[in-house]
Design an enzyme around this catalytic site. Structure first.
Site, mmCIF file in Angstrom:
data_model
loop_
_atom_site.group_PDB
_atom_site.id
_atom_site.type_symbol
_atom_site.label_atom_id
_atom_site.label_comp_id
_atom_site.label_asym_id
_atom_site.label_seq_id
_atom_site.Cartn_x
_atom_site.Cartn_y
_atom_site.Cartn_z
ATOM 1 N N ASP A 74 37.529 45.432 44.933
ATOM 2 C CA ASP A 74 37.477 44.811 43.606
ATOM 3 C C ASP A 74 36.085 44.461 43.075
ATOM 4 O OD1 ASP A 74 40.085 44.840 44.507
ATOM 5 O OD2 ASP A 74 40.579 42.842 43.786
ATOM 6 N N GLU A 85 42.091 38.181 56.358
ATOM 7 C CA GLU A 85 42.018 39.299 55.407
ATOM 8 C C GLU A 85 40.734 40.104 55.634
ATOM 9 O OE1 GLU A 85 42.157 37.975 51.333
ATOM 10 O OE2 GLU A 85 42.381 40.004 50.532
HETATM 11 C C1 DGY Z 1 43.883 40.933 43.599
HETATM 12 O O1 DGY Z 1 44.682 40.397 42.838
HETATM 13 O O2 DGY Z 1 43.022 40.322 44.246
HETATM 14 C C2 DGY Z 1 44.012 42.330 43.900
HETATM 15 O O3 DGY Z 1 42.953 42.840 44.609
HETATM 16 C C3 DGY Z 1 44.377 43.194 42.751
HETATM 17 O O4 DGY Z 1 45.058 44.208 43.365
#
Ligand code: DGY
Length: 429
Positions: free
Chosen positions: A166, A395
């Site tokens: 992201d 994570e």
């Molecule tokens: C989030 O919401 O953090 C995700 O990476 C989008 O898929």
């Protein structure tokens, strides 16, 4: 956690079961309460260690929500949950079961091939494998039709969430082209579940949402979205995963007697691997992302350019990537940082700007093993197992301190642990 192998396996399976919602698995309670595309495919590998049927179901459920044009969405919102933003009311994709409107790394082809190879009784699962094979193939065709309109052999992502990375440094410059005027007022939910210091910034979120609104205004029409997006990035990791899946379904199709899928997938791979060369940088000794709108390589040494080794890239490129990872190991305690610690933008705990992700480690180690770079592959497997032994099933992890970051009790991290334990090279006395 623990160094004991049996206890580690038990803890990983417990997390997989805890996040299992029957026919799909959530990545973690709270932060991600729905089904995510690449999370599911990689988590299915973990499930296959204790329940083969459940593993196939995980991927079948995902593909039940494939769009008519072939796209497989990145989130399926099975059950309402307002602990997540942006939910179905923001996406407005008007699907029978709500989904997002963008996709994610195409790891399904690889996963179904691996599940099939590992199955003790192939005759039992041949029909399931054949059905999924043709759906995965439709998804791959969608990628090259809708995300490579000029037929270059490489697809572009049109939203950072599609790469899964992201807030990578890779997007920083290109993201300047994404406006924020007209973004709806919104309240983030991610920062109530995870430390805000580990998550993307508010400015990045505004641009994520702007893109969603923009695509939504175009009716999620995939014949338009690529050209209409101010953000078009050719990511070597994303393409590497797609090409690996194409190779895997070419082989699987041949085995299942689906010759036409086998031939067309092999042709995609040949063209794609040639095209990958346009992303190589001698200066960085790795692949780089390309900003398709500017036709420029992005000078950012991220893990995307190393993840490309998951595809059957040239052996000499693979050797350079192995050397590059060893070099990163001189600047990090744990492999493989998602961004080079020497770069000024590196941030060891902020999502994809530095932390180690076990799913990426797994794919890189797999690629290294293929080209017999066992020393580097073993170092990655060792780092991954040490991380979970000392810091649990997080994570992602800080590559310097090993601290777990983001969500806890994470499904795909648990799945990868089961995979890593199997990958460990046996010690010779
Ligand atoms: C989030 O919401 O953090 C995700 O990476 C989008 O898929």
């Amino acid at each position: 956690m623990t160094n004991n192998k049996d206890e580690t396996i038990a803890a990983a399976i417990a997390v997989l079961r805890q996040n299992d919602r029957g026919h799909y698995t959530v990545p973690t309670h709270g932060l991600y309460p729905f089904q995510w595309n690449w999370d599911s495919c990689l988590s299915a590998l973990g499930q296959s260690h204790y329940d083969e049927d459940r593993a196939w179901t995980e991927i079948e459920t995902l593909f039940e929500h494939q769009w008519e044009d072939g796209m497989v969405p990145h989130i399926v919102f099975h059950e309402p949950d307002d602990g997540y933003f942006p939910g179905p009311d923001v996406w407005q994709t008007h699907r029978p079961v709500p989904t997002s409107g963008i996709t994610q790394p195409a790891v399904a082809g690889f996963a179904i091939r691996r599940l099939y190879d590992r199955s003790p009784d192939k005759s039992k699962i041949a029909t399931r494998a054949t059905t999924l094979l043709s759906k995965v193939n439709r998804w791959h065709e969608w990628f090259y039709r809708c995300r490579d309109p000029k037929e270059t052999g490489l697809v572009a992502i049109i939203h950072p969430w599609e790469a899964g990375r992201d807030n990578s440094v890779d997007w920083d410059v290109a993201f300047e082209e994404v406006p924020t005027e007209g973004v709806m007022p919104f309240t983030r939910r991610d920062t109530t579940h995870a430390n805000p210091e580990h998550r993307p910034t508010q400015a990045q979120y505004e641009r994520y949402i702007w893109l969603i609104q923009h695509f939504r205004n175009l009716g999620w029409d995939n014949t338009q979205l690529h050209d209409a997006s101010p953000f078009q990035i050719v990511d070597p990791g994303f393409n590497g995963i797609l090409l690996r899946s194409c190779s895997d379904i070419a082989d699987l199709a041949a085995e299942l007697g689906e010759q036409s899928i086998s031939k067309s997938s092999a042709a995609i791979v040949e063209k794609g691997l040639d095209a990958m060369e346009s992303l190589w940088s001698d200066e960085f000794n790795q692949y780089l992302c390309m900003d398709r709108r500017r036709s420029e390589l992005i000078q950012s040494p991220s893990i995307a350019g190393l993840l490309a080794i998951f595809a059957y890239i040239r052996q000499d490129r693979g050797k350079c990537i192995a050397a590059r990872i060893s070099d990163l190991g001189t600047r990090a305690t744990y492999l493989v940082p998602s961004h080079d610690p020497a770069a000024p933008e590196f941030d060891g705990s902020r999502y994809w700007r530095g932390p180690v992700w076990l799913i990426v480690n797994y794919m890189i180690a797999d690629g290294l093993q293929r080209i017999k770079e066992h020393t580097t592959a073993d170092a990655i497997v060792r780092s991954s197992l040490e991380l979970i032994a000392h810091n649990g099933l997080a994570e992602y992890y800080d590559p310097h301190t090993g601290a777990g970051c983001g969500g806890a009790q994470f499904t795909w991290t648990a799945a990868m642990v089961l995979e890593f334990l199997q990958m460990q090279t046996p010690k010779t006395e």
